[in-house]
Design a protein around this motif. Sequence first.
Motif, short mmCIF file in Angstrom:
data_model
loop_
_atom_site.label_atom_id
_atom_site.label_comp_id
_atom_site.label_asym_id
_atom_site.label_seq_id
_atom_site.Cartn_x
_atom_site.Cartn_y
_atom_site.Cartn_z
N TYR A 307 0.83 -1.21 0.00
CA TYR A 307 0.00 0.00 0.00
C TYR A 307 0.86 1.26 0.00
O TYR A 307 0.61 2.20 -0.76
N LEU A 308 1.88 1.30 0.86
CA LEU A 308 2.72 2.49 0.95
C LEU A 308 3.51 2.73 -0.32
O LEU A 308 3.73 3.88 -0.72
N PHE A 309 3.93 1.66 -0.99
CA PHE A 309 4.65 1.85 -2.25
C PHE A 309 3.71 2.42 -3.31
O PHE A 309 4.09 3.35 -4.04
N ALA A 310 2.49 1.89 -3.38
CA ALA A 310 1.54 2.42 -4.36
C ALA A 310 1.20 3.87 -4.06
O ALA A 310 1.09 4.69 -4.98
N ARG A 311 1.03 4.21 -2.80
CA ARG A 311 0.65 5.59 -2.46
C ARG A 311 1.78 6.57 -2.70
O ARG A 311 1.55 7.73 -3.05
N SER A 312 3.03 6.14 -2.51
CA SER A 312 4.17 7.06 -2.63
C SER A 312 4.87 6.97 -3.97
O SER A 312 5.71 7.83 -4.28
N GLY A 314 7.20 5.19 -4.65
CA GLY A 314 8.62 5.02 -4.38
C GLY A 314 9.37 6.31 -4.12
O GLY A 314 10.60 6.31 -4.08
N HIS A 315 8.67 7.41 -3.94
CA HIS A 315 9.31 8.70 -3.68
C HIS A 315 9.35 8.96 -2.17
O HIS A 315 8.31 8.89 -1.49
N PHE A 316 10.52 9.26 -1.68
CA PHE A 316 10.75 9.38 -0.25
C PHE A 316 9.89 10.48 0.38
O PHE A 316 9.27 10.29 1.43
N ALA A 317 9.83 11.65 -0.27
CA ALA A 317 9.08 12.77 0.32
C ALA A 317 7.60 12.44 0.42
O ALA A 317 6.95 12.77 1.42
N SER A 318 7.06 11.78 -0.60
CA SER A 318 5.64 11.40 -0.56
C SER A 318 5.39 10.39 0.55
O SER A 318 4.38 10.48 1.27
N LEU A 319 6.28 9.43 0.70
CA LEU A 319 6.14 8.42 1.74
C LEU A 319 6.14 9.06 3.12
O LEU A 319 5.28 8.76 3.97
N MET A 320 7.10 9.96 3.38
CA MET A 320 7.21 10.54 4.71
C MET A 320 6.05 11.48 5.01
O MET A 320 5.62 11.59 6.17
N SER A 321 5.52 12.15 3.99
CA SER A 321 4.32 12.97 4.21
C SER A 321 3.15 12.09 4.61
O SER A 321 2.38 12.43 5.52
N LEU A 322 2.99 10.96 3.93
CA LEU A 322 1.90 10.05 4.25
C LEU A 322 2.04 9.49 5.66
O LEU A 322 1.06 9.41 6.41
N ILE A 323 3.27 9.13 6.03
CA ILE A 323 3.51 8.58 7.37
C ILE A 323 3.22 9.62 8.45
O ILE A 323 2.50 9.37 9.43
N SER A 324 3.77 10.82 8.31
CA SER A 324 3.60 11.84 9.36
C SER A 324 2.15 12.29 9.47
O SER A 324 1.63 12.45 10.58
N ARG A 347 -4.64 12.75 2.29
CA ARG A 347 -4.18 13.15 0.96
C ARG A 347 -2.75 13.67 1.04
O ARG A 347 -2.37 14.35 2.00
N ILE A 348 -1.97 13.35 0.01
CA ILE A 348 -0.60 13.87 -0.08
C ILE A 348 -0.44 14.57 -1.43
O ILE A 348 -1.43 14.99 -2.03
N ASP A 349 0.77 14.67 -1.94
CA ASP A 349 1.01 15.46 -3.15
C ASP A 349 0.28 14.90 -4.36
O ASP A 349 0.02 13.70 -4.46
N GLU A 350 -0.02 15.77 -5.31
CA GLU A 350 -0.84 15.39 -6.45
C GLU A 350 -0.16 14.37 -7.34
O GLU A 350 -0.83 13.49 -7.92
N ALA A 351 1.17 14.45 -7.49
CA ALA A 351 1.88 13.49 -8.33
C ALA A 351 1.70 12.07 -7.80
O ALA A 351 1.46 11.13 -8.57
N ALA A 352 1.82 11.92 -6.49
CA ALA A 352 1.65 10.59 -5.89
C ALA A 352 0.21 10.12 -6.00
O ALA A 352 -0.05 8.94 -6.28
N GLU A 353 -0.74 11.02 -5.78
CA GLU A 353 -2.15 10.63 -5.87
C GLU A 353 -2.51 10.21 -7.28
O GLU A 353 -3.31 9.29 -7.49
N THR A 354 -1.92 10.86 -8.29
CA THR A 354 -2.22 10.52 -9.68
C THR A 354 -1.67 9.15 -10.04
O THR A 354 -2.30 8.39 -10.80
N ALA A 355 -0.51 8.79 -9.50
CA ALA A 355 0.15 7.53 -9.88
C ALA A 355 -0.39 6.32 -9.13
O ALA A 355 -0.17 5.18 -9.54
N GLY A 357 -3.31 4.82 -8.65
CA GLY A 357 -4.27 3.89 -9.22
C GLY A 357 -3.60 2.79 -10.02
O GLY A 357 -3.90 1.60 -9.84
N GLU A 358 -2.67 3.15 -10.88
CA GLU A 358 -1.98 2.16 -11.71
C GLU A 358 -1.14 1.22 -10.86
O GLU A 358 -1.10 0.01 -11.10
N LEU A 359 -0.46 1.76 -9.85
CA LEU A 359 0.38 0.93 -9.00
C LEU A 359 -0.47 -0.01 -8.14
O LEU A 359 -0.12 -1.18 -7.95
N HIS A 360 -1.58 0.48 -7.60
CA HIS A 360 -2.47 -0.39 -6.83
C HIS A 360 -2.96 -1.55 -7.70
O HIS A 360 -2.99 -2.71 -7.25
#
Length: 383
Positions: A307-312, A314-324, A347-355, A357-360
């Motif tokens: 789940y965390l990989f799909a949400r982020s 693989g971008h570190f900043a997106s992952l840490m925003s989601l965690i915090s 919700r986190i950054d738009e780039a991560a939110e856009t990507a 669906g395909e990763l999930h």
Amino acid sequence: MNRGNVDTEPTVQERDWNPCTKAGWFAMAEAPARNRPPSRSAEELAAMPRGQRLRYDEARALWHANLGPIRTPQLAAVFDDLGEIVGSNRQDGDKVKPAAVLDALPGLGKTTAAMAFGRAFHRDQIDLYGTQVDTADGSWQRIPVVYLGLTSNTTMRSLNAMLCRFFGLPGVNRGNADLLAHRAAECVARCKTRLIIVDDVHFLDVNRRDGREVANHFKWLANTFPVTFLFVGVGLRARGLLDEGLSGADAAFSQTARRWNVLSLQPFEVASQSGRRTWRQLLLGIERELVLSQSSRGMVAAELSDYLFARSSGHFASLMSLISRGCYRAIKTGTEALSVELLDTVRIDEAAETARGELHAALDAGLMSTKPGKTSTGRKGAA
């Protein structure tokens, strides 16, 4: 790690320093590590008086918002390369020191890596040589590192003014570019500055006159200042900064391309066994640092790995925003744990939110996996 007793400490707050000034940089570089709030059970939380609980939750919010830097293999490789470049740049003043460049996509932790390296270098220099520099005209404060952040309208004069402003020199709004440059050079020499970090270099547009002048000015600074420059930005090669805006056969005459050593940070990937192991180690490191009363072993590294990989993506900043933000919501709602259901409301950054669906979809279909030891079913021989 220091696990101070936040139950009796006054309310902690964000550390409001500006690393683009000497005072702010020293405050950041020499600040002690944050105190990790002690773990409390659900029963202990329920028994806390309101004021004590507010202070405890505030300390946890600040702790989760400032996790890291986590020494991933990518970060370790960058540190090793930077250490080698800076450590071997011991040329005498008549020779130009090669520069380092950290060029990577947004959200991969470039600035975090550069500042963490600068902080470690600052401390090493102070430990090696002390806090003062004795010269013929008196004693000067040792300032091992300078940090600058460029803007979209940086000119040669404003760049030199930034340098003077970092050192706290008076009159930075007066004088032309040459005068300010020479004043800054005097401070660099007397304060034994050895590393200058220039962030957001992608703001320079070499197709504009001001951008070309600043890019060329960096060469003069490298010739004049006895320091290693570390330039940080996005797409610097694609923007023509390494070729100085030259194209075709003329690009061969670029001095910058011969002097700049380009390093990069890559997104986390799970297409290989080594990538999946790295992803798991990152999640294990995060999991150990969370302070939630209902957290359990494997909550992050096992249950939420895909789940965390799909949400982020693989971008570190997106992952840490989601965690915090997830931890903040878990504390405020009283769930005190991370789950798919809770994180789906964040919700986190738009780039991560856009990507996502395909990763999930790929993870759900078994076409990819974040778990070490597993291979993708959609590609034969995946390792």
